[in-house]
Write an enzyme that holds these catalytic residues in place. Structure first.
Site, mmCIF file in Angstrom:
data_model
loop_
_atom_site.group_PDB
_atom_site.id
_atom_site.type_symbol
_atom_site.label_atom_id
_atom_site.label_comp_id
_atom_site.label_asym_id
_atom_site.label_seq_id
_atom_site.Cartn_x
_atom_site.Cartn_y
_atom_site.Cartn_z
ATOM 1 N N TYR A 20 -8.969 3.242 -4.779
ATOM 2 C CA TYR A 20 -8.480 4.422 -5.205
ATOM 3 C C TYR A 20 -9.353 5.627 -4.572
ATOM 4 C CZ TYR A 20 -5.595 7.890 -7.548
ATOM 5 O OH TYR A 20 -4.662 8.987 -7.992
ATOM 6 N N LYS A 35 18.171 -10.457 -9.274
ATOM 7 C CA LYS A 35 18.059 -10.525 -7.838
ATOM 8 C C LYS A 35 16.598 -10.233 -7.389
ATOM 9 C CE LYS A 35 21.042 -10.370 -4.392
ATOM 10 N NZ LYS A 35 22.350 -10.917 -4.193
#
Length: 411
Positions: A60, A115
């Site tokens: 970060y 999925k």
């Protein structure tokens, strides 16, 4: 980042949740599907450690700013320094979910999660379920276009016809990443692969076969297009009103287009009448085909009755007359299952950073899938199992090679 393919809760946590879950607990005590789905079927995990302040400063701020600035100057670097090139959005509006129909975006999420984990399990592709709270074509297109910078591909899922055709077409025109409606093209790829092997088993070329498709929705239209591309002798498609033919005056624009490249024999009338003498039946509509109609098909016919959970022709009936029988169910031989296609197709497209998925790439996927069966070809084995570890690598390699050959690969 990656989608895990296990429930992130431990067994003990699931048991505790069941005990505290109010109305859900009784469902779980009778049906293991509810226990498996509690808490969802996927999670997000980091691919880099954040163990101390040095890790944090790289993952970060301030380290991340260097990467952001580089991408701002050279946008193509986004593929190298983010997950974009390895992640697919699974997009639905919940209007045509499995056999359940229009159940809405929230109720579609278990299927979209499923999925996503299939993408990961069978193709090594990360996927994010996105259930949209809108059904208007313009709104769906604009929403997906605005989300697209985060993804390397878009898998459209369970969107009802005929809107699905326009949504896919418009997104393909506006985006430079693969857009693929699996209900159409995944079904078509697997169907063609199975049909190629059935034809090989019988010693007949595709060009000698006449097929009849029951269902003129997303899957039926895509299968018809792919069979024509592959060189089928003739194919007729039937909807609820009978065979789609040029002389019908009630056709939608999609069906009028369908009539323009199918049914060269000019057949009209019912599905049952079209089956007389036909070599192939492909069912993607539900309903029931009477046994006499199946019996009227040509000797050595193929019956692919793919409606779930109830095939249009029960395999026991079909096997009386057909040389090869396939269904959409896992408890019968020759399951026509989209999971054989879409993970490898996207893996291949993402591998070469393809700008789109072409007809040639889909045909290559079907050919590769059929080739996995090899010398083990038999009447009860014209299509491999989804758990055959050769499937995804074969499809991935074929799709990547086809993308390069067709000039849509960018690496």
């Amino acid at each position: 980042m990656a989608a895990e393919i296990v429930n992130p809760r431990s067994d003990s946590e699931n048991r505790d949740a069941s005990e505290q879950g109010g109305g859900a607990a009784p469902l779980e005590s009778f049906d293991p599907a509810f226990a498996l789905h509690r808490g969802g079927k996927m999670a997000v995990q980091a691919t880099v450690p954040v163990r101390d302040k040095d890790d944090l400063s790289l993952a970060y701020t301030p380290g991340v700013a260097k990467v952001c600035s580089a991408i701002a100057e050279q946008p193509e670097l986004v593929h190298d320094y983010t997950w974009k090139s390895s992640v697919v959005a699974v997009v639905t509006d919940g209007t045509a979910v499995l056999g359940l129909g229009d159940i809405g975006p929230e109720a579609s999420l278990p299927v979209m999660e499923g999925k996503a984990i299939l993408f990961k399990q069978f193709g090594g592709v990360d996927a994010v379920p996105l259930a949209l709270n809108c059904t208007d074509v313009d709104e769906i297109v604009e929403t997906v276009v605005r989300l697209a910078p985060s993804f390397g591909g878009i898998n459209l899922e369970d969107i009802s016809a005929p809107r699905c055709f326009e949504i896919e077409r418009r997104l393909q025109e506006r985006l430079d990443i693969p857009v693929f409606h699996d209900d159409q093209h995944g079904t078509a790829v697997v169907t063609l692969a199975a049909l190629r092997n059935a034809a090989r088993l019988s010693g007949r070329p595709l060009g000698d076969l006449r097929a009849v498709i029951s269902g003129a929705g997303a899957a039926g239209v895509a299968i018809a297009k792919m069979l024509v591309e592959a060189g089928i002798g003739d194919v007729a498609v039937a909807d609820r009103k009978g065979v789609v033919s040029r002389d019908r005056e009630d056709l939608t624009p999609i069906k009028a287009e369908l009539a323009s490249f199918t049914n060269k024999a000019g057949i009209s009338g019912t599905l049952e009448s079209a089956l007389a003498g036909a070599d192939v039946f492909i069912g993607v509509s539900g309903g029931t085909v009477p046994e006499p109609a199946v019996a009227s098909m040509a000797e050595g016919a193929f019956v692919f009755a793919m409606a779930n959970p109830n095939p249009e022709v029960h395999p026991e009936v079909a096997s009386k007359y057909a040389a090869v029988v396939a269904t959409g169910r896992s408890d019968f031989p020759n399951q026509i299952n989209n999971v054989l296609a879409f993970p490898g197709i996207f893996a291949g497209a993402l591998q070469v950073r393809a700008s789109r998925i072409t007809e040639g790439m889909k045909l290559a996927a079907a050919e590769a899938l059929a080739s996995v069966v090899g010398d083990d070809l038999a009447a009860d084995y014209v299509i491999p199992s989804p758990f055959d570890e050769r499937v995804a690598p074969a499809v991935t390699a074929a799709v990547a090679a086809a993308a390069r050959a067709e000039g849509v690969a960018r690496r």
